[in-house]
Design an enzyme around this catalytic site. Structure first.
Site, short mmCIF file in Angstrom:
data_model
loop_
_atom_site.label_atom_id
_atom_site.label_comp_id
_atom_site.label_asym_id
_atom_site.label_seq_id
_atom_site.Cartn_x
_atom_site.Cartn_y
_atom_site.Cartn_z
N GLU A 236 0.84 -1.20 0.00
CA GLU A 236 0.00 0.00 0.00
C GLU A 236 0.88 1.24 0.00
OE1 GLU A 236 -3.37 1.89 2.97
OE2 GLU A 236 -3.32 -0.29 2.71
N ASP B 265 0.17 5.36 0.57
CA ASP B 265 -0.92 6.20 1.08
C ASP B 265 -0.66 7.69 1.04
OD1 ASP B 265 -2.38 3.99 1.83
OD2 ASP B 265 -1.83 4.09 3.93
N THR C 20 1.42 10.36 5.12
CA THR C 20 1.88 9.39 4.12
C THR C 20 2.35 8.13 4.83
OG1 THR C 20 4.17 10.18 4.08
CG2 THR C 20 2.61 11.26 2.59
N ASP D 242 -12.37 9.45 16.05
CA ASP D 242 -11.78 8.83 17.25
C ASP D 242 -10.26 9.03 17.28
OD1 ASP D 242 -11.63 7.19 15.00
OD2 ASP D 242 -11.50 5.35 16.20
N GLU E 89 -3.10 10.43 2.95
CA GLU E 89 -4.30 10.64 3.77
C GLU E 89 -4.31 12.09 4.23
OE1 GLU E 89 -4.54 7.83 6.95
OE2 GLU E 89 -4.85 6.12 5.61
N ASN F 257 3.80 1.15 9.34
CA ASN F 257 4.55 1.89 10.36
C ASN F 257 5.69 2.71 9.75
OD1 ASN F 257 2.94 0.82 12.42
ND2 ASN F 257 4.24 -1.00 12.58
#
Length: 337
Positions: free
Chosen positions: A149, A151, A167, A242, A153, A176
């Site tokens: 993956e 990312d 990222t 959350d 975000e 991680n």
């Protein structure tokens, strides 16, 4: 003899009905052929129309119950709205896509094709105003527990506070590897271009053409690199109050819903992966992939120096420097980044 004459008479009297049935059947067959030809002609005309637009007739303009097909703009060709019911919408002849989030659900889309290496650009305008609790994602991903993956975000924030650009990179299910930035502009006022370059040598994240992160292939020191699993492109808008904004302290204000993110001007260069042949459309060892190709591209010294300056100004988190999470020392690949 009388019985024979009666039977023969009945046969002659039924002959006109047989002929009538034959003519009727021939007529129905001819009508069916004409209809089929009309549909075929209409389909060919549609295929030859720019963006495959089928315009409403006058009778349709006042009847919303008559569906109108509008296909083959950029987003129709390359993506499907994958979840969120009608919260995801494609507009402007397929050249604009919007995702929305309300209290019931968010929404998302995904690419129709899978890629095994790609250079992808998308212009995005993020949720404006008080976007606290919302997350807009734009990422490549394979499937399964040991997935790969890459990312982007975008973590929303309360009005007046900057978005956090998050990222991350996963290889064989292991992530991680986060780096985070405060964006240095208002990403809700206009569209900005977010890009991912993924090739066998490295992964580079860009904002408006400027590199903000480079992750090098570190297989030579035993670190898995995403290069064997084909990935689709995904994007979504969802609620994560959350954790998303100030560690979850600020919640989503549902009175402001629906929250909307907008997308346009998708472009890409990619090696398209075929499940049927288990092969890619690219051969990285053959032309036309020369030294200047995206498939072999790496940051040069000047671009890397520019990236380091930007990181010094705007990076707010780097997993390579997090001694609390990684008390045994940084990950092996950090020495190459």
């Amino acid at each position: 003899m009388a019985r024979f004459s009666s039977s023969s008479s009945r046969s002659r009297s039924s002959l006109p009905y047989i002929i009538l049935l034959f003519v009727a059947a021939l007529f129905v067959f001819k009508i069916d052929v004409i209809i089929s030809q009309s549909f075929s002609s209409a389909r060919r005309n549609l295929e030859n129309t720019p963006n495959h637009i089928l315009v409403k007739s006058k009778s349709q303009e006042t009847d919303d119950s008559i569906p109108v097909v509008l296909v083959n703009g950029t987003f129709h060709r390359h993506f499907i709205l994958s979840w969120g019911d009608d919260r995801g919408k494609i507009h402007e002849n397929g050249e604009l896509l919007t995702l929305s989030l309300d209290k019931l659900s968010g929404s998302g889309f995904q690419s129709k094709k899978e890629y095994l290496f790609a250079k992808i650009d998308m212009q995005i305008k993020l949720v404006p105003g008080n976007s606290a609790g919302t997350v807009t994602t734009f990422y490549l991903s394979s499937q399964g527990n040991k997935h790969d993956e890459i990312d982007f975000e975008f973590l929303g924030n309360s009005t007046g506070n900057p978005y956090t650009l998050h990222t991350n990179i996963f290889s064989l299910g292991q992530g991680n590897r986060e780096q985070q930035f405060f964006l240095w502009f208002d990403p809700t006022a206009d569209y900005h271009t977010y890009s991912i370059l993924w090739n066998p040598k490295c992964i580079i994240f860009y904002v408006d053409g400027t590199p903000i992160r480079e992750y090098k292939n570190a297989e030579k020191i035993g670190v898995p690199f995403p290069k064997y699993q084909p990935m689709r492109l995904y994007s979504s808008l969802w609620n994560a109050d959350d954790w998303a904004t100030q560690g979850g302290r600020i919640k989503t204000n549902w009175k402001l819903a629906p929250f909307i993110a907008s997308y346009k001007n998708f472009t890409y260069d990619a090696c398209i992966y075929s499940r049927l042949t288990s092969s890619s459309s690219c051969n990285i060892n053959s032309p036309p992939f020369g030294n200047d190709s995206w498939l072999t591209h790496e940051l040069d010294r000047r671009s890397r120096a520019k990236m380091k300056i930007l990181q010094k100004k705007h990076m707010i988190y780097d997993y390579c420097n997090d001694k609390w999470r990684f008390p045994k020392g940084p990950a092996p690949e950090c020495k190459l980044q």
